[in-house]
Design an enzyme around this catalytic site. Structure first.
Site: not given
Length: 426
Positions: A170, A285, A380, A405-406, A408
């Site tokens: 998970n 976040r 470049l 941390e989560g 999008s």
């Protein structure tokens, strides 16, 4: 000298509260800052200090650390000497006592120099120190915060912390923890079994904040948080992950096989773990947004400087409209995300609800980092695709900011869920 900068900044914030009183100081904290020149003096000092450190001690070595997958020990020790490894911890426990806005500013500048050093700093401050500092007992703060806020030990080694929430089965579903914690028969110890995955700082850390299920029948309300010393019997580490980016930081599994810890290593109350994790991630976040802003800024620096030197059709490519369009889009995305990040940090400092705003900042900043890094490579051309230039490293580093941390996708759910809840309450 540099650590004195943080000490002075902390004292100025304290004097502001003493001079004006809590109510007026809170109004001052709620101000919206739009540019670096508008920031309070103490925040400008932190910005200048971190920018100088990044330019002189991080950026020149970041490519080598990345290529060799080397933990930048000397640089992290210098961070500690500057007070940046305990930035938000009160000075009572050895920290710098600064606010979330200062943290966001420092994270951007440090990550502009090296995103790996940024994530080491972020995981230690946001994910390890915060939950113990916010929910722990005075005894826990004394033993597990103070020595980590000033992490350099007498023998020259460091106390670094990590955060164990995700598991092999998970990630986004944080409430589905299979790691368990059960009380011993005599009720004096917790016995922890399970594996935590994708843990930043795993191979350098000496303690971890670990989330485990203490009551399966309560689902996410049956999760609790613990401080786990990593030298405990039964505690081991998986192999270092061979990552796309942020390769100077270690990432590995935490493996716990009948790890016994004292009963008083529970953080907060039993069953409070999910709440602690979500509140920790809200603040984290802001840190990741700062890291992403640093990557975006580094990408812009690389692209603009190159465009001024590279000649095509008898003039610098910076004079070409197509290049200017890219530079414009990069700066607009970066600056917009910075304002969202500063807003979330200011709300947190003012003790206002900031969950939605932190998710917005993290979402916007991480997507800006990826876009800016992509466009930097495009400007470049072939030079952006080789490791002679830092553009390709920025691109690799940027991608993780949209995941950890989560993801999008989770940020969109957090934002939309809060908006819908607001409309239902009308």
């Amino acid at each position: 000298m540099a650590s004195a900068v943080l000490s002075n900044a902390s004292r100025r914030l304290a004097r502001q509260h003493q001079k004006f009183g809590t109510a007026i100081a809170s109004k001052l904290a709620a101000r919206s800052y739009l540019t670096h020149s508008q920031l309070p003096e103490e925040h400008q000092m932190i910005h200048d200090m971190c920018r100088k450190f990044a330019d002189e001690e991080l950026a020149p070595h970041a490519g080598k650390w990345d290529k060799e997958h080397t933990f930048p020990e000397a640089a992290v020790k210098h961070l500690a000497e500057l007070g940046l490894m305990g930035l938000n911890v009160d000075d009572e426990y050895g920290g710098s006592g600064l606010d979330a806005l200062a943290y966001a500013i420092a994270m951007e500048e440090i990550s502009r120099g090296c995103a790996s050093v940024g994530v080491i700093m972020s995981a230690h401050n946001s994910l390890y120190l915060y939950p113990i500092d916010a929910f722990g007992t005075p005894e826990q703060r004394e033993q597990w915060v103070a020595p980590f806020a000033q992490p350099i030990k007498d023998d020259g080694t460091m106390n670094v912390g990590c955060f164990g929430l995700s598991e092999p089965g998970n990630g986004s579903d944080a409430g589905a923890a299979t790691t368990t914690a059960t009380l011993s028969d005599d009720g004096t110890e917790w016995i922890i079994n399970g594996t935590k995955a994708w843990i930043t700082n795993a191979h350098e850390a000496s303690a971890a904040v670990v989330f485990a299920t203490t009551d399966k029948s309560q689902k996410h309300k049956g999760i609790s948080a613990f401080i786990v010393p990593m030298d405990a019997d039964g505690f081991s580490l998986g192999a270092k992950e061979d990552k796309l980016g942020i390769r100077a930081s270690s990432t590995a599994n935490l493996i716990m096989d009948n790890v016994r810890i004292s009963k008083d290593m529970l953080i907060g109350e039993e069953g409070q773990g999910f709440k602690i994790a979500m509140q920790t991630l809200d603040g984290g976040r802001i840190g990741v947004a700062g890291q992403a802003l640093g990557i975006a800024s580094a990408s812009i620096d690389c692209a603009v400087k190159y465009s001024l030197e590279r000649q095509a059709f008898g003039k610098p490519i910076a004079s070409l409209q197509s290049i200017q369009n890219k530079i414009s889009a990069m700066v607009v995305a970066r600056d917009s995300a910075r304002l969202l990040t500063w807003r979330a940090a200011t709300l947190k400092d003012n003790k206002q609800k900031f969950t939605r705003e932190a998710a917005m900042a993290k979402l916007a900043a991480s997507e800006a980092a990826t876009m800016c890094a992509h466009q930097s490579i495009q400007i470049l051309g072939g030079m952006g695709y080789v490791s002679d230039m830092p553009a390709e490293r920025h691109y690799r580093d940027a991608r993780i900011t949209e995941i950890y941390e989560g993801t999008s996708e989770i940020q969109h759910l957090v934002i939309a869920g809060d908006v819908i809840k607001e409309y239902k309450g009308m």
